[in-house]
Design an enzyme around this catalytic site. Structure first.
Site, PDB file in Angstrom:
ATOM      1  N   TYR A  52       0.838  -1.192   0.000  1.00 21.32           N
ATOM      2  CA  TYR A  52       0.000   0.000   0.000  1.00 21.32           C
ATOM      3  C   TYR A  52       0.880   1.253   0.000  1.00 21.32           C
ATOM      4  O   TYR A  52       1.601   1.520   0.961  1.00 21.32           O
ATOM      5  CB  TYR A  52      -0.935   0.017   1.207  1.00 21.32           C
ATOM      6  CG  TYR A  52      -1.874  -1.170   1.309  1.00 21.32           C
ATOM      7  CD1 TYR A  52      -2.118  -1.996   0.218  1.00 21.32           C
ATOM      8  CD2 TYR A  52      -2.505  -1.465   2.498  1.00 21.32           C
ATOM      9  CE1 TYR A  52      -2.977  -3.080   0.312  1.00 21.32           C
ATOM     10  CE2 TYR A  52      -3.378  -2.549   2.611  1.00 21.32           C
ATOM     11  CZ  TYR A  52      -3.598  -3.359   1.516  1.00 21.32           C
ATOM     12  OH  TYR A  52      -4.442  -4.438   1.614  1.00 21.32           O
ATOM     13  N   HIS A 110       0.790 -11.784   0.909  1.00 18.72           N
ATOM     14  CA  HIS A 110      -0.273 -11.023   0.244  1.00 18.72           C
ATOM     15  C   HIS A 110      -0.990 -11.839  -0.838  1.00 18.72           C
ATOM     16  O   HIS A 110      -2.195 -11.711  -1.005  1.00 18.72           O
ATOM     17  CB  HIS A 110       0.311  -9.746  -0.351  1.00 18.72           C
ATOM     18  CG  HIS A 110      -0.647  -8.616  -0.393  1.00 18.72           C
ATOM     19  ND1 HIS A 110      -0.285  -7.295  -0.240  1.00 18.72           N
ATOM     20  CD2 HIS A 110      -1.990  -8.584  -0.567  1.00 18.72           C
ATOM     21  CE1 HIS A 110      -1.349  -6.513  -0.319  1.00 18.72           C
ATOM     22  NE2 HIS A 110      -2.389  -7.277  -0.534  1.00 18.72           N
TER      23      HIS A 110
END
Length: 273
Positions: A52, A110
């Site tokens: 992010y 992830h």
């Protein structure tokens, strides 16, 4: 708020997501303030990732939880291309620096990449032995991926789940329920905002004196093993997210949502964003 056991801790079933946070320096203080206001309300689970804003979101989180670390259940994620033995170690240490903490409560892969799962798990276990993480888990894994992983130590699987994306109900959600593995739902109120303008959700919201976003969150939480991690950057939306815990959908509400967004009748490819 309702709580659930995740990684050996009781956490609120509605947390705070941070995707797209940290991308604009001019918004930094507003984002920090929003996370802190969420903590004040009791949404003490914060989910972030090195992906992010390429670490920017972790920096915002680190600033927000400074002097409040003990209140927070902190989740972050490692890129698949960093999921080798040495790569996991280095990535985690970078995340720890950005988060200004010594320990990440829950560290996730992830999504699957080029490295064998066994190598990544070994690296996670080394981090756990070092005290740099307390538990580990995965994200964007389908049921066959979890079966291949075959790791009771895996604390959670974080996937896309909302009325527009409910393919996981066919096999993945039941698999996790059977194995007592909590599911973390990202984008629980949808992507792009279309879901929040849906007529069926609006009717249900009006009936409950709620908002479509609260209906979407309540819909996800109807499954006892689900945790939702919506993002919010203003106090009004934070309060709406928090109060969604009080919305109880009845059979008629669920039938209306099923009519608008049918449940899967066969195996579907795992959706990701």
């Amino acid at each position: 708020m309702q709580t659930i056991e995740l990684g050996g801790e009781r956490v609120p079933r509605i947390g705070q997501g941070t995707w797209h946070i940290g991308e604009d320096a001019s918004q930094r203080q507003a984002e920090v303030r929003a996370l802190q206001e969420g903590l004040d309300l009791g949404m003490t689970l914060i989910d972030t990732a090195e992906m992010y804003a390429e670490g920017g979101a972790e920096e915002v989180v680190g600033q927000a939880i400074r002097d409040r670390r003990d209140e927070v259940y902190l989740v972050s994620k490692v890129y698949p291309h960093n999921a080798s033995t040495q790569g996991v170690q280095a990535a985690c240490e970078r995340s720890l620096r950005r988060l200004s903490t010594d320990t990440i409560d829950l560290y996730l892969l992830h999504w699957r990449g080029q490295y064998p799962l066994s190598e990544t798990v070994e690296a996670f276990e080394r981090l756990r032995e070092q005290g740099k993480i307390l538990r580990w888990g995965v994200s964007n894994f389908d049921a066959d991926d979890l079966a291949e992983l075959d790791a009771p130590a895996c604390a959670t699987n974080q996937v896309l789940y909302n009325p527009e994306a409910r393919g996981i109900e066919y096999d993945l959600l039941p698999w996790q329920a059977q194995h007592n593995m909590p599911l973390m739902a990202y984008c629980p109120i949808g992507q792009g905002g279309a879901l929040l303008h849906d007529a069926a959700l609006q009717r249900i919201a009006d009936k409950h004196t709620a908002t479509p976003a609260q209906v979407a969150l309540a819909w996800a939480l109807r499954h006892p093993g689900v945790i939702a991690i919506p993002k919010a950057v203003n106090l009004d939306h934070l309060k709406q997210n928090f109060d969604a815990d009080k919305v109880r959908l009845d059979d008629d509400d669920l039938a209306q949502i099923d009519a608008a967004y049918p449940s899967p009748t066969r195996k579907q490819s795992l959706q990701m964003v």
